[in-house]
Design a protein around this motif. Sequence first.
Motif, PDB file in Angstrom:
ATOM      1  N   MET A  52       0.819  -1.184   0.000  1.00  0.00           N
ATOM      2  CA  MET A  52       0.000   0.000   0.000  1.00  0.00           C
ATOM      3  C   MET A  52       0.866   1.253   0.000  1.00  0.00           C
ATOM      4  O   MET A  52       0.491   2.247  -0.603  1.00  0.00           O
ATOM      5  N   LEU A  53       1.980   1.204   0.671  1.00  0.00           N
ATOM      6  CA  LEU A  53       2.865   2.358   0.722  1.00  0.00           C
ATOM      7  C   LEU A  53       3.741   2.455  -0.521  1.00  0.00           C
ATOM      8  O   LEU A  53       4.279   3.514  -0.814  1.00  0.00           O
ATOM      9  N   LEU A  54       3.878   1.349  -1.246  1.00  0.00           N
ATOM     10  CA  LEU A  54       4.688   1.321  -2.459  1.00  0.00           C
ATOM     11  C   LEU A  54       3.783   0.980  -3.640  1.00  0.00           C
ATOM     12  O   LEU A  54       3.505  -0.186  -3.916  1.00  0.00           O
ATOM     13  N   PRO A  55       3.311   1.989  -4.341  1.00  0.00           N
ATOM     14  CA  PRO A  55       2.368   1.764  -5.439  1.00  0.00           C
ATOM     15  C   PRO A  55       2.906   0.767  -6.470  1.00  0.00           C
ATOM     16  O   PRO A  55       4.082   0.778  -6.819  1.00  0.00           O
ATOM     17  N   GLY A  56       2.013  -0.106  -6.909  1.00  0.00           N
ATOM     18  CA  GLY A  56       2.356  -1.065  -7.943  1.00  0.00           C
ATOM     19  C   GLY A  56       2.836  -2.409  -7.431  1.00  0.00           C
ATOM     20  O   GLY A  56       2.792  -3.403  -8.157  1.00  0.00           O
ATOM     21  N   VAL A  57       3.304  -2.470  -6.200  1.00  0.00           N
ATOM     22  CA  VAL A  57       3.846  -3.727  -5.672  1.00  0.00           C
ATOM     23  C   VAL A  57       2.757  -4.797  -5.599  1.00  0.00           C
ATOM     24  O   VAL A  57       2.957  -5.930  -6.031  1.00  0.00           O
ATOM     25  N   THR A  58       1.616  -4.443  -5.056  1.00  0.00           N
ATOM     26  CA  THR A  58       0.540  -5.426  -4.885  1.00  0.00           C
ATOM     27  C   THR A  58       0.149  -6.061  -6.213  1.00  0.00           C
ATOM     28  O   THR A  58       0.000  -7.279  -6.301  1.00  0.00           O
ATOM     29  N   GLU A  59       0.036  -5.257  -7.252  1.00  0.00           N
ATOM     30  CA  GLU A  59      -0.365  -5.777  -8.558  1.00  0.00           C
ATOM     31  C   GLU A  59       0.662  -6.778  -9.092  1.00  0.00           C
ATOM     32  O   GLU A  59       0.309  -7.795  -9.672  1.00  0.00           O
ATOM     33  N   HIS A  60       1.940  -6.490  -8.879  1.00  0.00           N
ATOM     34  CA  HIS A  60       2.985  -7.387  -9.365  1.00  0.00           C
ATOM     35  C   HIS A  60       3.005  -8.695  -8.570  1.00  0.00           C
ATOM     36  O   HIS A  60       3.160  -9.775  -9.144  1.00  0.00           O
ATOM     37  N   VAL A  61       2.844  -8.588  -7.274  1.00  0.00           N
ATOM     38  CA  VAL A  61       2.809  -9.787  -6.436  1.00  0.00           C
ATOM     39  C   VAL A  61       1.612 -10.647  -6.827  1.00  0.00           C
ATOM     40  O   VAL A  61       1.732 -11.871  -6.983  1.00  0.00           O
ATOM     41  N   LEU A  62       0.470 -10.034  -6.998  1.00  0.00           N
ATOM     42  CA  LEU A  62      -0.724 -10.782  -7.406  1.00  0.00           C
ATOM     43  C   LEU A  62      -0.547 -11.391  -8.793  1.00  0.00           C
ATOM     44  O   LEU A  62      -1.061 -12.484  -9.061  1.00  0.00           O
ATOM     45  N   GLY A  63       0.203 -10.723  -9.652  1.00  0.00           N
ATOM     46  CA  GLY A  63       0.496 -11.275 -10.973  1.00  0.00           C
ATOM     47  C   GLY A  63       1.311 -12.550 -10.893  1.00  0.00           C
ATOM     48  O   GLY A  63       1.058 -13.510 -11.635  1.00  0.00           O
ATOM     49  N   VAL A  64       2.278 -12.584  -9.990  1.00  0.00           N
ATOM     50  CA  VAL A  64       3.073 -13.809  -9.790  1.00  0.00           C
ATOM     51  C   VAL A  64       2.162 -14.929  -9.301  1.00  0.00           C
ATOM     52  O   VAL A  64       2.208 -16.052  -9.812  1.00  0.00           O
ATOM     53  N   LEU A  65       1.319 -14.638  -8.323  1.00  0.00           N
ATOM     54  CA  LEU A  65       0.421 -15.671  -7.790  1.00  0.00           C
ATOM     55  C   LEU A  65      -0.567 -16.159  -8.844  1.00  0.00           C
ATOM     56  O   LEU A  65      -0.887 -17.350  -8.898  1.00  0.00           O
ATOM     57  N   LYS A  66      -1.029 -15.272  -9.694  1.00  0.00           N
ATOM     58  CA  LYS A  66      -1.949 -15.658 -10.770  1.00  0.00           C
ATOM     59  C   LYS A  66      -1.252 -16.626 -11.727  1.00  0.00           C
ATOM     60  O   LYS A  66      -1.822 -17.630 -12.142  1.00  0.00           O
ATOM     61  N   ALA A  67       0.007 -16.343 -12.070  1.00  0.00           N
ATOM     62  CA  ALA A  67       0.775 -17.228 -12.951  1.00  0.00           C
ATOM     63  C   ALA A  67       0.990 -18.590 -12.297  1.00  0.00           C
ATOM     64  O   ALA A  67       0.898 -19.631 -12.959  1.00  0.00           O
ATOM     65  N   VAL A  68       1.274 -18.597 -11.004  1.00  0.00           N
ATOM     66  CA  VAL A  68       1.470 -19.854 -10.276  1.00  0.00           C
ATOM     67  C   VAL A  68       0.218 -20.711 -10.375  1.00  0.00           C
ATOM     68  O   VAL A  68       0.291 -21.916 -10.641  1.00  0.00           O
ATOM     69  N   LYS A  69      -0.936 -20.104 -10.191  1.00  0.00           N
ATOM     70  CA  LYS A  69      -2.197 -20.856 -10.191  1.00  0.00           C
ATOM     71  C   LYS A  69      -2.553 -21.422 -11.565  1.00  0.00           C
ATOM     72  O   LYS A  69      -3.325 -22.364 -11.667  1.00  0.00           O
ATOM     73  N   LYS A  70      -1.962 -20.864 -12.620  1.00  0.00           N
ATOM     74  CA  LYS A  70      -2.251 -21.321 -13.981  1.00  0.00           C
ATOM     75  C   LYS A  70      -1.301 -22.420 -14.459  1.00  0.00           C
ATOM     76  O   LYS A  70      -1.416 -22.881 -15.582  1.00  0.00           O
ATOM     77  N   ALA A  71      -0.376 -22.840 -13.624  1.00  0.00           N
ATOM     78  CA  ALA A  71       0.676 -23.763 -14.066  1.00  0.00           C
ATOM     79  C   ALA A  71       0.307 -25.240 -13.951  1.00  0.00           C
ATOM     80  O   ALA A  71       1.097 -26.089 -14.343  1.00  0.00           O
ATOM     81  N   GLY A  72      -0.865 -25.540 -13.424  1.00  0.00           N
ATOM     82  CA  GLY A  72      -1.308 -26.925 -13.399  1.00  0.00           C
ATOM     83  C   GLY A  72      -1.064 -27.693 -12.106  1.00  0.00           C
ATOM     84  O   GLY A  72      -1.341 -28.881 -12.039  1.00  0.00           O
ATOM     85  N   VAL A  73      -0.551 -27.028 -11.086  1.00  0.00           N
ATOM     86  CA  VAL A  73      -0.416 -27.676  -9.775  1.00  0.00           C
ATOM     87  C   VAL A  73      -1.782 -27.586  -9.105  1.00  0.00           C
ATOM     88  O   VAL A  73      -2.380 -26.504  -9.070  1.00  0.00           O
ATOM     89  N   PRO A  74      -2.289 -28.685  -8.573  1.00  0.00           N
ATOM     90  CA  PRO A  74      -3.597 -28.619  -7.914  1.00  0.00           C
ATOM     91  C   PRO A  74      -3.627 -27.558  -6.813  1.00  0.00           C
ATOM     92  O   PRO A  74      -2.657 -27.395  -6.060  1.00  0.00           O
ATOM     93  N   GLN A  75      -4.736 -26.834  -6.731  1.00  0.00           N
ATOM     94  CA  GLN A  75      -4.867 -25.795  -5.715  1.00  0.00           C
ATOM     95  C   GLN A  75      -4.668 -26.363  -4.315  1.00  0.00           C
ATOM     96  O   GLN A  75      -4.080 -25.708  -3.454  1.00  0.00           O
ATOM     97  N   ALA A  76      -5.145 -27.569  -4.078  1.00  0.00           N
ATOM     98  CA  ALA A  76      -4.967 -28.185  -2.754  1.00  0.00           C
ATOM     99  C   ALA A  76      -3.487 -28.317  -2.410  1.00  0.00           C
ATOM    100  O   ALA A  76      -3.080 -28.082  -1.268  1.00  0.00           O
ATOM    101  N   THR A  77      -2.671 -28.656  -3.388  1.00  0.00           N
ATOM    102  CA  THR A  77      -1.232 -28.772  -3.159  1.00  0.00           C
ATOM    103  C   THR A  77      -0.623 -27.411  -2.858  1.00  0.00           C
ATOM    104  O   THR A  77       0.179 -27.268  -1.932  1.00  0.00           O
ATOM    105  N   LEU A  78      -1.015 -26.396  -3.621  1.00  0.00           N
ATOM    106  CA  LEU A  78      -0.516 -25.043  -3.364  1.00  0.00           C
ATOM    107  C   LEU A  78      -0.915 -24.572  -1.961  1.00  0.00           C
ATOM    108  O   LEU A  78      -0.116 -23.944  -1.264  1.00  0.00           O
ATOM    109  N   ASP A  79      -2.130 -24.909  -1.555  1.00  0.00           N
ATOM    110  CA  ASP A  79      -2.588 -24.537  -0.218  1.00  0.00           C
ATOM    111  C   ASP A  79      -1.764 -25.231   0.861  1.00  0.00           C
ATOM    112  O   ASP A  79      -1.391 -24.618   1.868  1.00  0.00           O
ATOM    113  N   LEU A  80      -1.461 -26.510   0.661  1.00  0.00           N
ATOM    114  CA  LEU A  80      -0.645 -27.253   1.628  1.00  0.00           C
ATOM    115  C   LEU A  80       0.770 -26.688   1.700  1.00  0.00           C
ATOM    116  O   LEU A  80       1.347 -26.562   2.790  1.00  0.00           O
ATOM    117  N   VAL A  81       1.326 -26.350   0.552  1.00  0.00           N
ATOM    118  CA  VAL A  81       2.668 -25.762   0.491  1.00  0.00           C
ATOM    119  C   VAL A  81       2.682 -24.447   1.272  1.00  0.00           C
ATOM    120  O   VAL A  81       3.579 -24.201   2.095  1.00  0.00           O
TER     121      VAL A  81
END
Length: 142
Positions: free
Chosen positions: A1-30
């Motif tokens: 929040m104090l550093l504009p743009g950071v949140t969007e980039h972090v969320l972009g990484v997480l969005k890419a991770v979720k699209k890679a085919g690892v089951p969400q349950a596994t990502l949650d456990l990790v």
Amino acid sequence: MLLPGVTEHVLGVLKAVKKAGVPQATLDLVHLRASQINGCSYCVHGGTLQAQKAGERDERLHTVAAWADAPFFTPAERAALALTEAATRLGDRTDPVPDAVWDEAAAHYDERQLAALVLMIGMTNFFNRVNVTTRQVAGQAW
């Protein structure tokens, strides 16, 4: 929040991770296991709630800290959890991520999925460090 743009980039990484085919349950456990190791109550609490909302069984959530001895996890999940522990505890041994741990993960996940797992572990460690450093409390909103 104090550093504009950071949140969007972090969320972009997480969005890419979720699209890679690892089951969400596994990502949650990790996420949950790395957060437990790092003592991040905020992420343990939030990660548990997210996993429950996605339908994760309580017996698995209650035993993820002892996954190696619990019968509730698949071989692929065990490989992901072993990789999580190794990559989170980098300073605990001279060979932080032994070939055997990596090879077992590679036996269950393709290169894209391995990249997603490594990023998920790294992002969780990032969030843990931010939340622990800024003393975020479990159950409280940022």
